[in-house]
Structure formats: C-alpha cells, structure tokens
Design an enzyme around this catalytic site. Structure first.
Site, PDB file in Angstrom:
ATOM      1  N   GLU A  48      15.904  14.159  36.440  1.00 60.06           N
ATOM      2  CA  GLU A  48      16.456  15.422  35.974  1.00 60.06           C
ATOM      3  C   GLU A  48      16.297  16.581  36.868  1.00 60.06           C
ATOM      4  OE1 GLU A  48      14.820  18.280  32.255  1.00 60.06           O
ATOM      5  OE2 GLU A  48      13.452  16.676  32.997  1.00 60.06           O
ATOM      6  N   LYS A 130      21.224  21.100  29.269  1.00 65.43           N
ATOM      7  CA  LYS A 130      20.415  20.625  28.311  1.00 65.43           C
ATOM      8  C   LYS A 130      20.270  21.931  27.110  1.00 65.43           C
ATOM      9  CE  LYS A 130      15.446  19.689  28.446  1.00 65.43           C
ATOM     10  NZ  LYS A 130      14.157  19.845  29.350  1.00 65.43           N
ATOM     11  N   CYS A 164      15.335  14.767  29.165  1.00 66.41           N
ATOM     12  CA  CYS A 164      13.771  14.676  28.672  1.00 66.41           C
ATOM     13  C   CYS A 164      13.753  14.761  27.297  1.00 66.41           C
ATOM     14  CB  CYS A 164      13.264  15.977  29.466  1.00 66.41           C
ATOM     15  SG  CYS A 164      11.535  16.026  29.809  1.00 66.41           S
TER      16      CYS A 164
END
Length: 335
Positions: A48, A130, A164
């Site tokens: 990430e 995200k 995540c």
C-alpha cells in the site's frame, strides 16, 4: 479472460521503501520487477502507498507535529500519469508482467491513497483511490470515489484491487465480486500495529478468497529497525511500527499457496491454477446461484469526484449530477 485451465505465476513483494528518496523507492520497484521476471512471474503486487512510502509518521506523531513530514511526503509524491508511471509502465512492458502498485498520488494540493494496475504491455489500466482513509490516514489523504470499484481485464485475467481496511467494507468487496474478479490484489502498509494486525489480515484475506471464489495476492511493506528509529526516535512508541506483516497468496478454497512472509524482505511466489475458481464456484457462487438479487442487491455511484461542474439544462434531468456534468474528464478511461 483466461480459461479455467490457465495457470498464472503470481508474486507479492514485501520490501522496504527508501524513506529519503522517492527515486530510491522507485528504483526498488523496478529492481523487484526484474527479479520477479527471472522467476517467471506474470503478476506482481506491491504494498500500500509504497511510492514514495506509507505515511507511518501519521500513526505515531500527534497532528501538531505532522506538518513537516506531511509536506515532505507531498513534495515527493508522484502525479498520475507522470515520470514515475512511465518508468513502471516500461518495466512492466519489458518483463511482460502485470504490475499492481500502491502510491501516494498528488493531485494539486491533495494526496490520495491510489492503486495502479499496469497491464503486461505497459498500459495503465486503472487508477483507483481508497474510498475512505482509515483513522490516522484521514490527516494525510483525501477520500476516493466509486469510479475504480471495478476489476479490469489484463493479460493474466480479471484483476481487482482494494487497499487495507477497505476489506472491512463488505459492499466494496461485493462490488468486485459481482463483477467477477479472478485475482484480487490486496495491499496493506505492514510494519504497523503489531502481530494482531497480521493475524486479522490473514483472516480477512482467506475470507475474501472463500466468499468471492477468487485468488488473493496480498503485499505488505517492511521497515528495518533503522527506519523505525528514523520515523520515531522515542523507543516507547517504536513498537507501534513493528509486526503487521502478512504477505501471502491464497487460493479460492482459502488455502495458502505459499508460506506467508511475516518478517524481513522477500517475494512470495505461487502458481494460480484457474481450475480452482470453477471448483469453488460450483459449490458456492456468492454472486450467482447462491445469490438472491431480487432480495439483496448493490447500487454503485460510478461518478469520479469533480470539484467543478457546468450547468446543462437538459430536459428531464432528475439527478443534480446529471444536470451538472463535470467540466473535465478524470475517470479511469481517460487515462
């Protein structure tokens, strides 16, 4: 889309960034792609926001002290597209490899947690952000939108990605499942929170593989002890930057295809036999014969976020966003 008899060699990279140079981290990415190519890897996943590095400082520093580190990250963060994506695209093309890379994307005055998917011919197929940064990350990144909640067809199959704790958003996961992803690419920061983070990660990855009937390739980052001390000199807080690594590859049956990597740097490599997708989905297809769409379904807003819209007095427009279309196209298809 590969047939059920296809086998794809995949790799998940657990490596450390260069905390002092964005170019240094990019060099690590390019070296790792070359290393994986020598092992016959056709798909590689990096951690990430690996370029230039995950904002570990935001987890251990109070907001009042984060300004300098946040500004430095902004200065080092790449734009997309740009020289960084050109370099990765060239490496993907040279290796004939699909590359999934996490970056801190700079868009003028904002940073975003962005996932990039490059096809084996070097084309940038997807840029997704995200949708909701987690906890401390909200001090660093802006929010994404639904325009990237879709898998893309690549040389190795239909590839989807989440970052995540997006894996704790069941609707985000279902969006990819309903669009029939075959390989799910997960990215976590690693070197964070402690062993419990790695334990929870393993449960999450295996559950998604079982529920979606797809392969999961997950990459977490690694910090050396010297880097931990560089980020946080206070020994009392250094434990928050250890553990939390679980680089792994999981089959549609929820089995590890190689030993997960929880310490140190390295590659986890495994062959993905696509026949296992059919084997799993014959028994339980969450978006097919095991679904009840007349009872339960999902609606997705596909609009990319736009700060500026122009009025269009189109007759019959009932949705404000239809009456005010964006003035500039920044959707993934415009890349």
């Amino acid at each position: 889309m590969p047939a059920s008899h296809t086998t794809v060699r995949a790799a998940a990279a657990q490596i450390a960034p260069d905390l002092d140079s964005a170019d240094g981290t990019l060099a690590r990415v390019l070296e790792t792609i070359e290393q994986a190519a020598r092992q016959g890897v056709e798909l590689i996943v990096f951690p990430e926001t690996f370029v230039p590095y995950y904002p570990y400082f935001s987890f251990v520093q109070p907001p009042v002290r984060q300004g300098a580190d946040h500004l430095l990250l902004m200065q080092r963060a790449p734009t997309v597209p740009g020289p960084m994506t050109d370099a990765v695209a060239a490496a993907a093309r040279a290796a004939g490899m699909v590359v999934v890379l996490g970056v801190n994307e700079r868009d003028h005055g904002s940073l975003y947690n962005t996932q990039l998917i490059f096809d084996a011919d070097g084309r940038l197929l997807q840029k997704r952000r995200k949708i909701t940064p987690t906890y401390h990350e909200r001090m660093v990144w802006g929010q994404g939108d639904g325009s990237g909640l879709a898998p893309v067809d690549t040389r190795v199959g239909r590839v989807g990605a989440l970052a995540c704790w997006e894996h704790y958003n069941p609707l985000a996961r279902y969006a990819l499942m309903a669009q029939h992803e075959q390989i799910h690419c997960a990215q976590f920061p690693g070197s964070l929170v402690g062993p419990i983070f790695a334990e929870q990660m393993g449960v999450t990855l295996r559950h998604h593989a079982l529920e979606s009937g797809c392969f999961v390739v997950n990459a977490t980052g690694w910090l050396h002890d010297a880097q931990i001390r560089q980020i946080m000199p206070d020994e009392a807080l250094q434990g928050a930057l250890r553990g939390g690594c679980h680089t792994a590859i999981v089959s549609p049956e929820g089995k590890y295809l190689a030993e997960p990597l929880t310490e140190g740097e390295g590659l986890v490599v495994a062959d993905l036999d696509f026949a296992l997708i059919d084997k799993r989905k014959r028994m339980m297809d969450s978006v097919g014969h095991y679904a009840r769409p007349e009872l339960l379904s999902l609606a997705i807003r596909r609009d990319a976020a736009h700060p500026l819209r122009g009025y269009d007095a189109t007759a019959g427009a009932t949705d404000p966003l239809e009456a005010f279309p964006p003035l500039a196209a920044t959707a993934p298809e415009a890349l």
